[in-house]
Design an enzyme around this catalytic site. Structure first.
Site, mmCIF file in Angstrom:
data_model
loop_
_atom_site.group_PDB
_atom_site.id
_atom_site.type_symbol
_atom_site.label_atom_id
_atom_site.label_comp_id
_atom_site.label_asym_id
_atom_site.label_seq_id
_atom_site.Cartn_x
_atom_site.Cartn_y
_atom_site.Cartn_z
ATOM 1 N N ARG A 98 0.770 -1.328 0.440
ATOM 2 C CA ARG A 98 0.249 0.074 -0.033
ATOM 3 C C ARG A 98 0.594 1.354 0.090
ATOM 4 O O ARG A 98 0.373 2.140 -0.271
ATOM 5 C CB ARG A 98 -0.584 0.169 1.388
ATOM 6 C CG ARG A 98 -0.104 -0.067 2.741
ATOM 7 C CD ARG A 98 -0.910 -0.320 3.844
ATOM 8 N NE ARG A 98 -0.264 -0.710 5.256
ATOM 9 C CZ ARG A 98 -0.522 -0.761 6.158
ATOM 10 N NH1 ARG A 98 -2.209 -1.502 6.152
ATOM 11 N NH2 ARG A 98 -0.382 -1.099 7.602
ATOM 12 N N ARG A 101 -1.564 -4.743 3.084
ATOM 13 C CA ARG A 101 0.801 -4.409 2.949
ATOM 14 C C ARG A 101 0.829 -6.050 2.914
ATOM 15 O O ARG A 101 2.191 -5.634 2.618
ATOM 16 C CB ARG A 101 0.520 -4.254 4.866
ATOM 17 C CG ARG A 101 1.630 -4.038 4.970
ATOM 18 C CD ARG A 101 2.114 -4.170 6.714
ATOM 19 N NE ARG A 101 2.728 -4.533 7.480
ATOM 20 C CZ ARG A 101 3.334 -3.662 7.934
ATOM 21 N NH1 ARG A 101 3.350 -2.561 7.459
ATOM 22 N NH2 ARG A 101 4.725 -4.277 7.973
ATOM 23 N N HIS A 113 10.180 2.541 2.401
ATOM 24 C CA HIS A 113 8.473 2.729 2.872
ATOM 25 C C HIS A 113 8.009 3.713 2.853
ATOM 26 O O HIS A 113 9.020 5.171 2.712
ATOM 27 C CB HIS A 113 9.330 1.787 4.202
ATOM 28 C CG HIS A 113 9.720 1.089 4.081
ATOM 29 N ND1 HIS A 113 8.126 -0.617 4.325
ATOM 30 C CD2 HIS A 113 10.764 -0.060 4.041
ATOM 31 C CE1 HIS A 113 9.200 -1.406 4.567
ATOM 32 N NE2 HIS A 113 11.099 -1.520 4.641
ATOM 33 N N SER A 114 6.490 4.013 2.705
ATOM 34 C CA SER A 114 6.165 5.509 4.297
ATOM 35 C C SER A 114 5.440 4.487 4.687
ATOM 36 O O SER A 114 5.221 3.319 4.979
ATOM 37 C CB SER A 114 5.640 6.088 2.221
ATOM 38 O OG SER A 114 4.163 5.294 2.288
ATOM 39 N N GLU A 116 11.384 5.782 5.517
ATOM 40 C CA GLU A 116 9.824 6.046 5.480
ATOM 41 C C GLU A 116 9.891 7.132 4.633
ATOM 42 O O GLU A 116 10.029 8.248 5.727
ATOM 43 C CB GLU A 116 9.805 5.716 6.905
ATOM 44 C CG GLU A 116 9.460 4.285 7.863
ATOM 45 C CD GLU A 116 8.112 3.233 7.605
ATOM 46 O OE1 GLU A 116 7.325 3.745 6.704
ATOM 47 O OE2 GLU A 116 8.318 2.448 8.010
#
Ligand SMILES: *[C@@H]1O[C@H](CO)[C@@H](O)[C@H](O)[C@H]1NC(C)=O
Ligand SMILES: *[C@@H]1O[C@H](CO)[C@@H](O)[C@H](O)[C@H]1NC(C)=O
Ligand SMILES: *[C@@H]1O[C@H](CO)[C@@H](O)[C@H](O)[C@H]1NC(C)=O
Ligand SMILES: *[C@@H]1O[C@H](CO)[C@@H](O)[C@H](O)[C@H]1NC(C)=O
Ligand SMILES: *[C@@H]1O[C@H](CO)[C@@H](O)[C@H](O)[C@H]1NC(C)=O
Ligand SMILES: [Zn+2]
Length: 439
Positions: free
Chosen positions: A198, A254, A324-325, A399
């Site tokens: 996601r 995810r 990532h985030s 992130e």
């Protein structure tokens, strides 16, 4: 007979829904919890492991006091969760930051359709999110357009037999030491996006950066220099099955998509599946959990194949980034413990350079530090293995944007800004790493 008919009908509708309809998040809310002491943090962390049973999903991976924790709540659980938070032993204050997650998803689809994209000369909209087939086609396009620099590679097929397709950037120039003398062996870099399905901004940012390097080669001296100094292996979408699933079935998926011991629950967390202190803390053996570590280390074919690829290229690999985030963090090992590795300062000084250069572009603030202290313990994660087992010293977990205004639903108009600032951060980090490995 009639019963059978109804059962069959019900099953068919269920299958139909699963395959063709995007999961509705209508009336789901996103809450931001204010946790002010460690007891609240610990209790919430415990609760987060069973929250899925009530359709409650923690968007935040960071569990620390005085740092907001974002949680999505299905409509049917809103009252019970509010009661739980206000109970005597919790007393957690919260704000509702999205009243209807489903409406935000819908509105973005609408805006994205209406807004014409600023397609670049290379015929790809860098300011849009793209499904996996378009990303694969983009890789081919880059190879065609930049044949002297770009080649494609594959690390294998995913669980659902999708190609895990990557792009390699390599110029024919010899790398040089700081004093200008040639080095015997060019060092290499690995970046990947989309390990969590996601987190759409991570593939988009990686794609932006790759194009910036290729299109500015021999034009911009800094970019030319760093393209000549390192070989780059880039896997824009690590978790290809999960990513495809976020486009067709569930925008907020995810994990991977493998079968588990529970017929109702799919996938493992590919960032908890690595064979280094596997499933010790901040990961669970519950296949329905978002941080399920898998049935064994490298149970997921995607992590196993990336590990194999890395393990056969680590004589030259000196730098790894797992993008990532969200949360705006530039992190280093360890994740399995709050302790720091011996080379922590060497690694984290690089993070400091990256976040400083990143901030200089638009003022975006990133925090840096070791994962265990910055987020929470997360064992079996990617960069613990790449640094602990594969010996890639400059291993980072990043992130990206934002800090929770949109979270995973970051609007497309932030893709290019994220790409620009992250490229600036990364170029500063490459300069730092170059100084260490080509001294
Ligand atoms: C939570 O904390 C933020 C920042 O400290 C503050 O602005 C907000 O009003 C707090 N919300 C509640 C409900 O206490
Ligand atoms: C090296 O690559 C450049 C383009 O990046 C190309 O023009 C040149 O011919 C190549 N040289 C050799 C020896 O392959
Ligand atoms: C690199 O290329 C892109 C598009 O080709 C351009 O928009 C960008 O400004 C360039 N970046 C640098 C640092 O030169
Ligand atoms: C490369 O990674 C493998 C693990 O796959 C490890 O056993 C080996 O020691 C590493 N090699 C180097 C040169 O660090
Ligand atoms: C790991 O890398 C360091 C340098 O980065 C090197 O000194 C050491 O020998 C390597 N270890 C292994 C097992 O290859
Ligand atoms: Zn992630």
């Amino acid at each position: 007979m009639l019963v059978h008919y109804f059962v069959a009908f019900f099953l068919l509708s269920a299958i139909h829904l699963n395959v063709y309809a995007l999961k509705s998040y209508s009336q789901y809310q996103l809450w931001r919890l204010n946790v002010t002491n460690n007891e609240q943090v610990a209790k919430l962390h415990d609760f987060s492991r069973i929250a899925y049973q009530q359709n409650i999903n923690f968007w935040s991976e960071r569990f620390r006091k005085n740092i907001p924790i974002d949680v999505s709540i299905a409509p049917e659980s809103i009252n019970s969760f509010a009661k739980f938070l206000s109970s005597d032993d919790m007393k957690i204050q919260y704000d509702v930051i999205m009243k209807d997650i489903g409406a935000v998803i819908e509105r973005q689809k609408l805006i994205d359709k209406l807004q014409p994209s600023s397609v670049y000369a290379d015929d790809f909209a860098y300011d849009k999110y793209h499904p996996i087939n378009e990303i694969d086609a983009w890789i081919d396009k880059m190879v065609q357009t930049y044949p002297t620099l770009a080649t494609s590679f594959t690390v294998g097929k995913s669980y659902e037999k999708r190609e895990m397709k990557g792009l390699k950037i390599s110029s024919n120039k010899t790398a040089v030491k700081l004093d200008g003398t040639p080095v015997n062996e060019k060092k290499a870099v690995w970046w990947d996006g989309g390990i969590h399905a996601r987190e759409w901004i991570s593939p988009a940012t990686v794609i932006y950066i790759v194009h910036a390097l290729l299109s500015n080669y021999s034009k911009n001296p800094i970019i030319t220099h760093f393209v000549d100094q390192f070989d780059y292996y880039i896997l824009p979408v690590f978790n290809v099955d999960g990513y495809a699933y976020t486009w067709t079935n569930d925008r907020l998926w995810r994990k991977t998509r493998s079968k588990t011991s529970d017929p109702n629950c799919f996938g493992a967390d590919p960032n908890r599946n690595w064979d280094y202190h596997w499933c010790e803390g901040g990961a669970t053996h519950d296949p329905c959990d978002e941080i399920y570590c898998g049935s064994k280390p490298f149970s997921e074919i995607e992590t196993a194949q990336v590990a194999k690829f890395i393990g056969t290229h680590n004589s030259t690999l000196v730098h790894y980034i797992n993008f990532h985030s969200y949360s705006q963090l530039w992190m280093t090992p360890w994740g399995y413990t709050t302790k720091k590795p011996v080379q922590f300062k060497l690694q984290d000084d690089g993070s400091a350079k990256a976040v400083q250069a990143l901030r200089a572009v638009f003022g975006t603030e990133y925090v840096h530090g070791n994962i265990g202290a910055t987020i929470y313990v997360a064992s079996g994660n990617t960069v613990d293995w790449t640094s602990g087992t594969a010996n890639i010293t400059f291993s980072y977990a990043v992130e990206l944007r934002d800090t929770g205004e949109y979270g995973f639903l970051l609007p497309e108009d932030q893709i290019v800004p994220s790409g620009k600032e992250t490229l600036a951060g990364e170029l500063a980090l490459l300069k730092y790493i170059e100084g260490k490995v080509y001294a």
